[in-house]
Design a protein around this motif. Structure first.
Motif, short mmCIF file in Angstrom:
data_model
loop_
_atom_site.label_atom_id
_atom_site.label_comp_id
_atom_site.label_asym_id
_atom_site.label_seq_id
_atom_site.Cartn_x
_atom_site.Cartn_y
_atom_site.Cartn_z
N MET A 1 0.85 -1.19 0.00
CA MET A 1 0.00 0.00 0.00
C MET A 1 0.88 1.24 0.00
SD MET A 1 -3.11 -0.54 2.66
CE MET A 1 -4.60 -0.21 1.80
N ASN A 2 0.40 2.25 -0.69
CA ASN A 2 1.13 3.51 -0.67
C ASN A 2 0.48 4.47 0.33
OD1 ASN A 2 -1.08 4.63 -1.99
ND2 ASN A 2 -0.14 4.50 -4.00
N VAL A 3 1.08 5.63 0.47
CA VAL A 3 0.63 6.62 1.45
C VAL A 3 -0.83 7.01 1.21
CG1 VAL A 3 0.96 9.00 2.23
CG2 VAL A 3 2.93 7.52 1.93
N ASP A 4 -1.19 7.24 -0.05
CA ASP A 4 -2.56 7.70 -0.36
C ASP A 4 -3.60 6.69 0.11
OD1 ASP A 4 -1.17 9.71 -1.60
OD2 ASP A 4 -1.55 8.99 -3.63
N ARG A 5 -3.40 5.43 -0.20
CA ARG A 5 -4.36 4.40 0.17
C ARG A 5 -4.41 4.21 1.70
NH1 ARG A 5 -5.98 0.55 -4.01
NH2 ARG A 5 -5.22 1.36 -5.99
N LEU A 6 -3.25 4.29 2.34
CA LEU A 6 -3.23 4.16 3.80
C LEU A 6 -3.98 5.30 4.48
CD1 LEU A 6 0.31 2.82 4.70
CD2 LEU A 6 -1.89 1.81 5.29
N ILE A 7 -3.86 6.51 3.93
CA ILE A 7 -4.57 7.66 4.51
C ILE A 7 -6.07 7.46 4.41
CG2 ILE A 7 -5.08 10.11 4.17
CD1 ILE A 7 -2.09 10.47 3.62
N PHE A 8 -6.55 7.00 3.24
CA PHE A 8 -7.98 6.73 3.10
C PHE A 8 -8.43 5.64 4.06
CE2 PHE A 8 -7.67 8.39 -1.43
CZ PHE A 8 -8.33 9.56 -1.14
N ALA A 9 -7.64 4.59 4.21
CA ALA A 9 -8.00 3.48 5.09
C ALA A 9 -8.04 3.93 6.55
CB ALA A 9 -7.01 2.33 4.92
N ILE A 10 -7.02 4.65 6.99
CA ILE A 10 -6.96 5.10 8.38
C ILE A 10 -8.06 6.11 8.67
CG2 ILE A 10 -5.54 6.36 10.04
CD1 ILE A 10 -3.09 4.98 8.72
N ALA A 11 -8.30 7.05 7.75
CA ALA A 11 -9.38 8.02 7.95
C ALA A 11 -10.73 7.31 8.03
CB ALA A 11 -9.39 9.05 6.82
N GLY A 12 -10.95 6.33 7.18
CA GLY A 12 -12.19 5.56 7.23
C GLY A 12 -12.37 4.82 8.54
N ILE A 13 -11.30 4.22 9.03
CA ILE A 13 -11.35 3.53 10.32
C ILE A 13 -11.66 4.51 11.44
CG2 ILE A 13 -9.95 2.33 12.04
CD1 ILE A 13 -8.57 0.92 9.66
N PHE A 14 -10.99 5.66 11.44
CA PHE A 14 -11.24 6.67 12.48
C PHE A 14 -12.68 7.15 12.46
CE2 PHE A 14 -6.63 8.42 13.00
CZ PHE A 14 -6.30 7.29 13.74
N ILE A 15 -13.22 7.38 11.27
CA ILE A 15 -14.60 7.87 11.16
C ILE A 15 -15.58 6.82 11.66
CG2 ILE A 15 -16.40 8.50 9.51
CD1 ILE A 15 -14.17 9.99 7.94
N LEU A 16 -15.42 5.58 11.20
CA LEU A 16 -16.32 4.52 11.65
C LEU A 16 -16.21 4.27 13.15
CD1 LEU A 16 -15.92 1.99 8.71
CD2 LEU A 16 -17.90 3.44 9.22
N LEU A 17 -14.99 4.31 13.67
CA LEU A 17 -14.79 4.11 15.10
C LEU A 17 -15.43 5.22 15.92
CD1 LEU A 17 -13.39 2.45 17.36
CD2 LEU A 17 -11.42 3.96 17.03
N SER A 18 -15.27 6.47 15.49
CA SER A 18 -15.83 7.57 16.26
C SER A 18 -17.36 7.60 16.17
CB SER A 18 -15.24 8.91 15.81
OG SER A 18 -15.60 9.20 14.49
N ILE A 19 -17.92 7.20 15.03
CA ILE A 19 -19.38 7.12 14.93
C ILE A 19 -19.90 6.03 15.86
CG2 ILE A 19 -21.29 6.46 13.41
CD1 ILE A 19 -19.82 7.97 11.19
N THR A 20 -19.22 4.89 15.88
CA THR A 20 -19.61 3.80 16.78
C THR A 20 -19.51 4.24 18.24
OG1 THR A 20 -18.85 2.18 15.17
CG2 THR A 20 -19.14 1.41 17.43
N LEU A 21 -18.43 4.90 18.59
CA LEU A 21 -18.26 5.37 19.97
C LEU A 21 -19.32 6.41 20.34
CD1 LEU A 21 -14.38 5.58 20.18
CD2 LEU A 21 -15.87 4.09 21.54
N SER A 22 -19.73 7.22 19.37
CA SER A 22 -20.77 8.23 19.66
C SER A 22 -22.10 7.56 19.96
CB SER A 22 -20.91 9.21 18.51
OG SER A 22 -21.60 8.64 17.42
N GLN A 23 -22.34 6.40 19.38
CA GLN A 23 -23.61 5.70 19.61
C GLN A 23 -23.63 4.95 20.93
OE1 GLN A 23 -26.37 5.96 17.47
NE2 GLN A 23 -25.00 7.58 16.78
N PHE A 24 -22.47 4.44 21.34
CA PHE A 24 -22.42 3.59 22.53
C PHE A 24 -21.80 4.26 23.75
CE2 PHE A 24 -22.52 0.50 19.03
CZ PHE A 24 -23.69 -0.16 19.38
N HIS A 25 -21.08 5.36 23.57
CA HIS A 25 -20.40 5.97 24.72
C HIS A 25 -20.84 7.41 24.95
CE1 HIS A 25 -17.01 7.77 26.97
NE2 HIS A 25 -17.02 6.59 27.58
N SER A 26 -20.49 8.30 24.01
CA SER A 26 -20.81 9.72 24.18
C SER A 26 -20.96 10.38 22.81
CB SER A 26 -19.70 10.41 24.96
OG SER A 26 -19.91 11.81 24.98
#
Length: 67
Positions: A1-26
């Protein structure tokens, strides 16, 4: 993987994780989602992305977007 693809993957993980945490935590975890989105928006126009700089220093192959 190159930098561009990793950035999209990490940003997607962060967004999904924070949405999940907003539903179950705060609801305030949505602030993190807004931060990631705002950073992606400004990087599209300026080309400045802190994560891209970190990944380059770690030796990840650069892509076309963040040369």
């Amino acid at each position: 993987m190159n930098v561009d693809r990793l950035i999209f993957a990490i940003a997607g993980i962060f967004i999904l994780l924070s949405i999940t945490l907003s539903q179950f935590h705060s609801i305030y975890w949505l602030g993190f989602t807004a931060f990631v989105g705002a950073n992606m928006f400004q990087a599209a126009f300026t080309g400045f992305c802190p994560l891209a700089m970190i990944l380059k220093k770690l030796g990840v192959e650069p892509g076309n977007a963040f040369n």
